[in-house]
Design an enzyme around this catalytic site. Structure first.
Site, PDB file in Angstrom:
ATOM      1  N   TYR A  14     127.060 -61.353  50.390  1.00 30.35           N
ATOM      2  CA  TYR A  14     125.626 -61.600  50.535  1.00 30.35           C
ATOM      3  C   TYR A  14     125.355 -62.679  51.586  1.00 30.35           C
ATOM      4  O   TYR A  14     126.287 -63.299  52.094  1.00 30.35           O
ATOM      5  CB  TYR A  14     125.055 -62.027  49.188  1.00 30.35           C
ATOM      6  N   SER A 239     130.939 -73.161  45.809  1.00 27.00           N
ATOM      7  CA  SER A 239     131.601 -71.904  45.490  1.00 27.00           C
ATOM      8  C   SER A 239     130.590 -70.995  44.816  1.00 27.00           C
ATOM      9  O   SER A 239     129.520 -71.426  44.407  1.00 27.00           O
ATOM     10  CB  SER A 239     132.781 -72.136  44.560  1.00 27.00           C
ATOM     11  N   LYS A 240     130.955 -69.714  44.730  1.00 27.73           N
ATOM     12  CA  LYS A 240     130.029 -68.747  44.140  1.00 27.73           C
ATOM     13  C   LYS A 240     129.711 -69.119  42.706  1.00 27.73           C
ATOM     14  O   LYS A 240     128.632 -68.884  42.208  1.00 27.73           O
ATOM     15  CB  LYS A 240     130.654 -67.358  44.158  1.00 27.73           C
ATOM     16  N   ARG A 241     130.690 -69.691  42.055  1.00 26.91           N
ATOM     17  CA  ARG A 241     130.506 -69.992  40.634  1.00 26.91           C
ATOM     18  C   ARG A 241     129.584 -71.194  40.413  1.00 26.91           C
ATOM     19  O   ARG A 241     128.857 -71.246  39.445  1.00 26.91           O
ATOM     20  CB  ARG A 241     131.860 -70.214  39.950  1.00 26.91           C
TER      21      ARG A 241
END
Ligand code: GLU
Length: 470
Positions: A14, A239-241
């Site tokens: 994304y 980070s994505k998390r």
């Protein structure tokens, strides 16, 4: 010189916050200087690039309103051009075929590591001067200068000096003839006449290689500005998390694009102590030289604050358009009820996000199916039922349904019965909204319309008659 900047994402996921910020800075710089902003999709890594990711990037850019003047250009559509430039470099002796096998390169690497040296190509084929025979595998390497230095005069980092001796001969074409990443960037920046490259500082180490190739092609390198990374709110790598990293997640959480843009511009750039910037102001004020050289950290409460600001102060129609999308997600059809702009106006003081606002707006379009138990118990008392009944009749008799007329009726009745306004307003809220929270009661009733108000009061009275009051 016409300023030309570019945003060059690799479509492997994304549009993330870091990418969006780079895009914004590039956009602002081009706009400020009356230049041009290019979108280039770096999709040569066919295994990792997806069409879905391309669409996510285009969607993110469109949602933020970052309009590009040229593109999107796709690198996969430019392979003929890359081949042509590879051939040109070969013809001019600035690149050469390398026949080293994987085994040889692996062995070389192991030996260098054992000697605690940085693994690098040793130039084995540099002076072979031969072209591959029919069916023979070969890559093409760029003939990097052996000595001297490359000075990257970075507009954010300052002067960064790289020794050519540290840079080996980069592969520019793989054995199957496809160009490699650093090479396609160079050809594109050259062909697209990019004057300013604003990108993440994870690319700083690529820059001396790119500069050398550009010079070999007889082109002066663009100005580089490497922007430090964004850290999460705890100062760790994003980070994505760790919270939302994708721009579209911010849309989903109920942020307005203006708030996200304003937040992004301030993540690593400042202008005095000003916090609120419209896009026009950003264009007028943005300068690369004011980009911070230290990394910036995410600050979710600031984003919420900005969002609240833009919800309150933006054009109602604009907020309504975005709110309408969120209402749709909640299964509410905003065409069946009061004009959404007016609901926005009524709710804008309180909502921090459009998700919150959509939830609070629900009752304007859907009658409550149940009453909040606590609110019902507290406000729908035995004593208030006859008052509500009387109010219902007086409201039914109103021939002009305006906030003032409604207010006058509630006020008069409260005075007659020696009740505080809240004693009437709160059970009314429970009747029309199912909860004891709503915008000012006269505004709320006006927006709902006479018919809805009467039927909702009736429903509450029926409910109290069958289920009881407190
Ligand atoms: N495609 C690279 C990326 O997404 C950016 C390359 C560049 O800006 O030069 O990280």
């Amino acid at each position: 010189m016409t300023v030309k900047t570019r945003f060059a994402p690799s479509p492997t996921g994304y549009l993330h916050i870091g990418g969006a910020r780079t895009a914004l800075y590039s956009y602002l710089y081009a706009r400020r200087h009356g230049g041009s902003f290019v979108l280039r999709i770096e999709d040569t890594d066919r295994e990792r690039s997806t069409e879905e990711a391309v669409n996510a990037i285009l969607e993110g850019m469109a949602w933020l309103g970052l309009e590009y003047d040229e593109g999107p250009f796709y690198q996969t559509k430019r392979f003929d051009r890359y081949k042509e430039v590879i051939q040109q470099l070969l013809d001019e002796g600035k690149a050469y075929y390398c026949f080293c096998t994987r085994e040889r390169l692996d062995k070389l690497r192991e030996e260098q590591m054992a000697r605690k040296q940085k693994p690098r190509y040793d130039g084995h084929c540099r002076n072979l001067n031969r072209t591959p025979k029919q069916g023979e595998e070969a890559v093409v390497r760029f003939r990097n200068p052996l000595d001297g230095e490359v000075v990257v005069d970075d507009r954010v980092k300052g002067k960064v000096v790289f020794q050519n001796a540290e840079l080996d001969d980069l592969i520019i074409a793989r054995a199957d003839g496809t160009p490699t990443y650093n090479f396609t960037v160079v050809v594109d920046d050259m062909d697209m006449q990019i004057t300013h490259v604003i990108r993440g500082d994870d690319h700083l180490n690529n820059t001396p290689r790119q500069i050398n190739i550009l010079r070999a092609l007889g082109v002066e390198p663009p100005v580089y500005a490497h922007v430090p990374m964004i850290l999460d709110e705890h100062g760790k790598k994003l980070s994505k998390r760790a919270g939302a990293a994708s721009v579209m997640e911010y849309r989903d959480m109920g942020f307005l694009p203006e708030a996200v843009l304003n937040y992004l511009v301030r993540l690593g750039w400042s202008h005095g102590d000003q916090e609120i910037f419209s896009l026009d102001e950003m264009v007028a004020l943005f300068d690369i030289d004011d980009i911070n050289s230290a990394p910036s950290s995410m600050n979710p409460s600031k984003l919420l604050w900005l969002n609240q600001h833009y919800i309150k102060h933006s054009d109602r129609k604009h907020v309504a358009r975005h709110l309408s999308w969120h209402m749709g997600r909640l299964g509410i059809a905003p065409s069946q009820g009061p004009a959404l702009e007016r609901v926005v106006e009524a709710l804008s003081e309180r909502a921090k996000t459009l998700v919150e606002m959509a939830q609070s707006a629900r009752f304007f379009y859907q009658a409550p199916t149940e009453y909040d138990a606590k609110a019902y118990k507290k406000h729908v008392t035995e004593a208030i039922l006859p008052v509500l009944k009387e109010l219902r009749e007086r409201l039914a008799a109103l021939s002009t349904w305006t906030g003032e007329a409604i207010h006058a009726q509630i006020h008069a009745l409260a005075e007659e019965r020696a009740l505080g306004l809240g004693k009437i307003a709160q059970p009314l809220r429970v009747a029309v909204a199912g909860v004891a929270v709503s915008p000012p009661i006269d505004v709320t009733l006006e927006l709902l319309g006479q018919e809805q108000v009467l039927s909702r009061i009736d429903r509450l009275l029926n409910h109290a008659a069958t289920e009881g009051s407190s």
